[in-house]
Design a protein around this motif. Structure first.
Motif, short mmCIF file in Angstrom:
data_model
loop_
_atom_site.label_atom_id
_atom_site.label_comp_id
_atom_site.label_asym_id
_atom_site.label_seq_id
_atom_site.Cartn_x
_atom_site.Cartn_y
_atom_site.Cartn_z
N ILE A 205 32.59 45.86 18.40
CA ILE A 205 33.14 46.81 17.44
C ILE A 205 32.90 48.25 17.91
O ILE A 205 33.79 49.11 17.86
N ASN A 206 31.68 48.50 18.41
CA ASN A 206 31.35 49.84 18.91
C ASN A 206 32.25 50.23 20.08
O ASN A 206 32.73 51.36 20.18
N HIS B 37 30.77 40.75 17.90
CA HIS B 37 29.44 41.35 17.81
C HIS B 37 29.57 42.84 17.54
O HIS B 37 30.64 43.43 17.71
N ARG B 38 28.47 43.43 17.11
CA ARG B 38 28.46 44.87 16.86
C ARG B 38 28.82 45.64 18.12
O ARG B 38 29.48 46.68 18.06
N HIS B 39 28.41 45.11 19.26
CA HIS B 39 28.73 45.75 20.54
C HIS B 39 30.25 45.83 20.73
O HIS B 39 30.78 46.88 21.15
#
Length: 369
Positions: free
Chosen positions: A131-132, A127-129
């Protein structure tokens, strides 16, 4: 761990302030956004934020105290990279197990909860979370490593500067130890020559020498001495030398009536040149002249010594002159000029030094009549 590898106090203070801000910021937001109707949601949001910060903080501690020293102290790049990969992998795993819950408040009802939907079937659970979080933890590790490298370089600079200072002091001390015996040897020879000729003058010479020894003991260990003290020592030395040579040599000493009390210079810097003037300029069968001038001009201290030549062949130089040249280089660097000229009938020495102020250095004046 050796001293130079310990974390500096300034570095520790910076880390403490930064992490205190990170952990206090959510609490401040919680206080200002507190909703009595829904305290549970806000409280859980605060706990979730602290939990994620705690993961970052643990990674920081591991990197700061374990991984970074492996790279910087032991120079083991493979171990460092392997350690970072393992720590980041564990961090990502912990983040995935502790997914944040997104909440929103409806305009009509504030008790709706929206869970993060599961990934579509067949799609990797990235998820983008995630990756962040990965980017943030890598940036944190990089920032920590950069700061540690910076402070390590600063510590190494201070350490090298201290070693250089100690080396300079040891070399100056060594040169002083060479100068003092050289000077004492010549002075004792002068007194010995007076014992049979004039015992009273020999006694006076011993008194003058004792005063001069005080200068050698108390002043020559300092990097700088007052110009007035150096001139007083020079006068005593000239008086002692003239007792030996009697009327065969004329010494002209020209110094300001009010020697600049605020001017300092390296100790014993004039004496080797004056010694050479007597050595090369005094003839026993004819009159000889030594002219010495000291003046302050345009922020510079000028020492000029000219002497007639005797017929004895000498190699101009010697231990005293070589040592004073080295001392000038160590103390003044390139900020001095020394010209020595053999002009056939006489020797001419011109020494140009910066007229440094006593206020800029700690000097003591223990040699007074």
């Amino acid at each position: 761990m050796s001293k130079q590898w310990k974390q500096s106090k300034q570095e520790t203070i910076i880390y403490t302030i930064v992490w205190s801000v990170f952990f206090l910021a959510p609490l401040i937001e919680f206080i200002f956004n507190y909703d009595p109707e829904h305290p549970f949601w806000i409280k859980n949001g605060l706990i979730d934020t602290w939990a994620h910060l705690l993961f970052f903080f643990i990674v920081f501690l591991i990197h700061n105290h374990i991984l970074a020293p492996i790279l910087l102290k032991h120079k083991s790049i493979p171990k460092y990279i392997a350690g970072c990969v393992i720590v980041i992998a564990l961090f990502q795993t912990a983040q995935c197990m502790h997914k944040p819950i997104h909440r929103h408040h409806d305009s009509r009802s504030r008790n709706a909860v929206e869970m993060v939907p599961p990934p579509p079937e067949g799609q990797p659970p990235i998820h983008r979370h995630d990756i962040n979080m990965f980017i943030l933890v890598v940036m944190m590790i990089g920032a920590n490593l950069g700061m540690k490298v910076y402070y390590q370089n600063e510590e190494e600079k201070k350490h090298l500067a201290k070693l250089k200072e100690q080396s300079l002091k040891q070399e100056l001390d060594y040169l002083r130890y060479q100068i003092n015996p050289h000077f004492i040897m010549n002075t004792l020879n002068n007194i010995h020559a007076l014992v049979d000729i004039d015992p009273e003058q020999a006694k006076d010479s011993i008194v003058d020498m004792s005063r001069m020894m005080r200068y050698l003991l108390y002043e020559s260990d300092n990097q700088y001495v007052a110009l007035s003290t150096a001139v007083t020592f020079l006068k005593k030395y000239l008086n002692l030398m003239q007792l030996r040579y009697s009327d065969n040599v004329t010494v002209n000493l020209d110094v300001p009536d009010e020697t600049h009390e605020d001017i300092v210079l390296a100790p014993l810097v004039f004496i080797p040149f004056v010694e050479n003037a007597f050595k090369h300029g005094v003839a026993y069968d004819k009159p000889s002249t030594i002219d010495i001038d000291i003046e302050k001009k345009n922020g510079r201290l000028i020492f000029h010594c000219r002497n007639t030549k005797n017929d004895i062949k000498h190699e101009f130089g010697g231990v005293g002159l070589n040592n004073v040249t080295k001392r000038l280089e160590l103390i003044y660097g390139n900020d001095y000029t020394l010209d020595i000229n053999d002009r056939g009938d006489d020797y001419d020495v011109l020494l140009d030094l910066p007229a440094r102020r006593k206020a800029d250095f700690q000097t003591t004046d223990k040699t007074k009549d």
